[in-house]
Design a protein around this motif. Structure first.
Motif, PDB file in Angstrom:
ATOM      1  N   TYR A 132       0.837  -1.199   0.000  1.00 17.86           N
ATOM      2  CA  TYR A 132       0.000   0.000   0.000  1.00 17.86           C
ATOM      3  C   TYR A 132       0.869   1.246   0.000  1.00 17.86           C
ATOM      4  N   PHE A 133       0.284   2.335  -0.494  1.00 13.95           N
ATOM      5  CA  PHE A 133       0.942   3.635  -0.537  1.00 13.95           C
ATOM      6  C   PHE A 133      -0.014   4.709  -0.043  1.00 13.95           C
ATOM      7  N   ASP A 134       0.512   5.640   0.750  1.00 15.48           N
ATOM      8  CA  ASP A 134      -0.226   6.856   1.050  1.00 15.48           C
ATOM      9  C   ASP A 134       0.046   7.809  -0.106  1.00 15.48           C
ATOM     10  N   VAL A 135      -0.973   8.557  -0.495  1.00 16.13           N
ATOM     11  CA  VAL A 135      -0.816   9.548  -1.553  1.00 16.13           C
ATOM     12  C   VAL A 135      -0.765  10.909  -0.866  1.00 16.13           C
ATOM     13  N   LYS A 136       0.348  11.624  -1.028  1.00 11.47           N
ATOM     14  CA  LYS A 136       0.549  12.906  -0.349  1.00 11.47           C
ATOM     15  C   LYS A 136       0.743  14.015  -1.372  1.00 11.47           C
ATOM     16  N   ILE A 137      -0.166  14.982  -1.315  1.00 17.54           N
ATOM     17  CA  ILE A 137      -0.089  16.161  -2.178  1.00 17.54           C
ATOM     18  C   ILE A 137      -0.162  17.371  -1.261  1.00 17.54           C
ATOM     19  N   GLY A 138       0.942  18.062  -1.118  1.00 15.04           N
ATOM     20  CA  GLY A 138       0.995  19.181  -0.183  1.00 15.04           C
ATOM     21  C   GLY A 138       0.718  18.676   1.219  1.00 15.04           C
ATOM     22  N   ASP A 139      -0.268  19.273   1.885  1.00  8.89           N
ATOM     23  CA  ASP A 139      -0.628  18.864   3.242  1.00  8.89           C
ATOM     24  C   ASP A 139      -1.675  17.745   3.273  1.00  8.89           C
ATOM     25  N   LYS A 140      -2.241  17.428   2.108  1.00 11.18           N
ATOM     26  CA  LYS A 140      -3.285  16.399   2.051  1.00 11.18           C
ATOM     27  C   LYS A 140      -2.654  15.015   1.906  1.00 11.18           C
ATOM     28  N   VAL A 141      -3.129  14.084   2.746  1.00 11.18           N
ATOM     29  CA  VAL A 141      -2.669  12.696   2.672  1.00 11.18           C
ATOM     30  C   VAL A 141      -3.887  11.788   2.509  1.00 11.18           C
ATOM     31  N   VAL A 142      -3.865  10.970   1.476  1.00  6.24           N
ATOM     32  CA  VAL A 142      -4.891   9.941   1.304  1.00  6.24           C
ATOM     33  C   VAL A 142      -4.258   8.645   1.807  1.00  6.24           C
ATOM     34  N   LYS A 143      -4.614   8.276   3.028  1.00  2.53           N
ATOM     35  CA  LYS A 143      -4.046   7.086   3.668  1.00  2.53           C
ATOM     36  C   LYS A 143      -4.409   5.842   2.862  1.00  2.53           C
ATOM     37  N   ASP A 144      -3.403   5.056   2.508  1.00  2.63           N
ATOM     38  CA  ASP A 144      -3.599   3.828   1.745  1.00  2.63           C
ATOM     39  C   ASP A 144      -4.402   4.077   0.463  1.00  2.63           C
ATOM     40  N   GLY A 145      -4.117   5.192  -0.184  1.00  4.74           N
ATOM     41  CA  GLY A 145      -4.845   5.591  -1.388  1.00  4.74           C
ATOM     42  C   GLY A 145      -4.469   4.824  -2.635  1.00  4.74           C
ATOM     43  N   ALA A 146      -3.421   4.010  -2.559  1.00  5.01           N
ATOM     44  CA  ALA A 146      -2.985   3.230  -3.721  1.00  5.01           C
ATOM     45  C   ALA A 146      -2.379   1.915  -3.241  1.00  5.01           C
ATOM     46  N   TRP A 147      -2.401   0.928  -4.139  1.00  3.63           N
ATOM     47  CA  TRP A 147      -1.796  -0.368  -3.795  1.00  3.63           C
ATOM     48  C   TRP A 147      -1.289  -1.053  -5.047  1.00  3.63           C
ATOM     49  N   SER A 148      -0.403  -2.014  -4.822  1.00  2.00           N
ATOM     50  CA  SER A 148       0.236  -2.723  -5.924  1.00  2.00           C
ATOM     51  C   SER A 148       0.558  -4.151  -5.491  1.00  2.00           C
ATOM     52  N   TYR A 149       0.609  -5.037  -6.470  1.00  2.00           N
ATOM     53  CA  TYR A 149       1.020  -6.419  -6.246  1.00  2.00           C
ATOM     54  C   TYR A 149       2.280  -6.663  -7.066  1.00  2.00           C
ATOM     55  N   SER A 150       3.423  -6.744  -6.417  1.00  7.93           N
ATOM     56  CA  SER A 150       4.689  -6.918  -7.134  1.00  7.93           C
ATOM     57  C   SER A 150       5.010  -8.373  -7.434  1.00  7.93           C
ATOM     58  N   ASP A 151       4.660  -9.260  -6.507  1.00  7.68           N
ATOM     59  CA  ASP A 151       4.983 -10.674  -6.648  1.00  7.68           C
ATOM     60  C   ASP A 151       3.669 -11.445  -6.767  1.00  7.68           C
ATOM     61  N   LEU A 152       3.180 -11.579  -7.994  1.00  6.65           N
ATOM     62  CA  LEU A 152       1.878 -12.200  -8.229  1.00  6.65           C
ATOM     63  C   LEU A 152       1.898 -13.697  -7.968  1.00  6.65           C
ATOM     64  N   ARG A 153       0.791 -14.194  -7.473  1.00 10.45           N
ATOM     65  CA  ARG A 153       0.639 -15.632  -7.258  1.00 10.45           C
ATOM     66  C   ARG A 153       0.457 -16.344  -8.601  1.00 10.45           C
ATOM     67  N   PRO A 154       0.828 -17.628  -8.647  1.00  5.55           N
ATOM     68  CA  PRO A 154       0.627 -18.399  -9.878  1.00  5.55           C
ATOM     69  C   PRO A 154      -0.840 -18.343 -10.318  1.00  5.55           C
ATOM     70  N   GLY A 155      -1.045 -18.110 -11.596  1.00  7.62           N
ATOM     71  CA  GLY A 155      -2.391 -18.067 -12.164  1.00  7.62           C
ATOM     72  C   GLY A 155      -2.993 -16.676 -12.236  1.00  7.62           C
ATOM     73  N   ALA A 156      -2.412 -15.691 -11.551  1.00  5.68           N
ATOM     74  CA  ALA A 156      -2.991 -14.343 -11.538  1.00  5.68           C
ATOM     75  C   ALA A 156      -2.939 -13.690 -12.919  1.00  5.68           C
ATOM     76  N   VAL A 157      -1.823 -13.824 -13.607  1.00  2.00           N
ATOM     77  CA  VAL A 157      -1.684 -13.217 -14.940  1.00  2.00           C
ATOM     78  C   VAL A 157      -2.670 -13.869 -15.906  1.00  2.00           C
ATOM     79  N   GLU A 158      -2.796 -15.179 -15.848  1.00  2.00           N
ATOM     80  CA  GLU A 158      -3.723 -15.880 -16.728  1.00  2.00           C
ATOM     81  C   GLU A 158      -5.169 -15.470 -16.429  1.00  2.00           C
ATOM     82  N   ARG A 159      -5.485 -15.270 -15.182  1.00  2.00           N
ATOM     83  CA  ARG A 159      -6.847 -14.883 -14.798  1.00  2.00           C
ATOM     84  C   ARG A 159      -7.218 -13.520 -15.363  1.00  2.00           C
ATOM     85  N   VAL A 160      -6.245 -12.604 -15.396  1.00  2.00           N
ATOM     86  CA  VAL A 160      -6.489 -11.237 -15.873  1.00  2.00           C
ATOM     87  C   VAL A 160      -6.246 -11.115 -17.377  1.00  2.00           C
TER      88      VAL A 160
END
Length: 100
Positions: free
Chosen positions: A54-82
Motif C-alpha cells: 500500500y501507498f499513502d498519496v501525499k499532495i501538499g498537506d493532504k494525505v490519502v491514507k492507503d490511497g494506492a496499492w500494488s502487487y509486485s509478486d503475483l501468485r501463480p495463475g494471476a496473470v492468466e486470470r487477468v
C-alpha cells in the motif's frame, strides 16, 4: 486515463497500457508521479493476487491514507486470470478520481 487528487494528476497512461481488475484500473508504475507516493505499512494479501504493497498519496498537506496499492509478486495463475501481466501496476482507492 488519469488518476487525480484535488486537481493534481498523480498518474497518467493510455487505457491500452492499463489493466482493469475487479472494478479498478491498474496503472503501470512508470506512469506514476513518484513524488506523491509514500510506502505504507498496511498489510493485505489477496487470495489470488498475492501480497499487496500500500501507498499513502501525499499532495501538499493532504494525505490519502492507503490511497494506492500494488502487487509486485503475483501468485501463480494471476496473470492468466487477468489476461495481462500486472505485476507492479498500481490501483487507487475510490477517493482518487480515475477518468479519461
Amino acid at each position: 486515463m488519469k488518476a487525480v487528487v484535488d486537481g493534481t494528476t498523480i498518474a497518467e497512461a493510455q487505457q491500452d497500457d492499463l489493466a482493469y481488475i475487479e472494478g479498478n484500473w491498474y496503472f503501470p508504475r512508470s506512469s506514476l508521479v513518484s513524488e506523491f507516493f509514500i510506502e505504507s505499512p498496511t498489510a493485505y494479501t489477496c487470495p489470488w493476487k498475492g501480497a499487496a504493497q500500500y501507498f499513502d498519496v501525499k499532495i501538499g498537506d493532504k494525505v490519502v491514507k492507503d490511497g494506492a496499492w500494488s502487487y509486485s509478486d503475483l501468485r501463480p495463475g494471476a496473470v492468466e486470470r487477468v489476461g495481462k501481466d500486472f505485476a507492479g501496476f498500481v490501483a487507487f482507492d475510490r477517493s482518487v478520481t480515475v477518468a479519461e
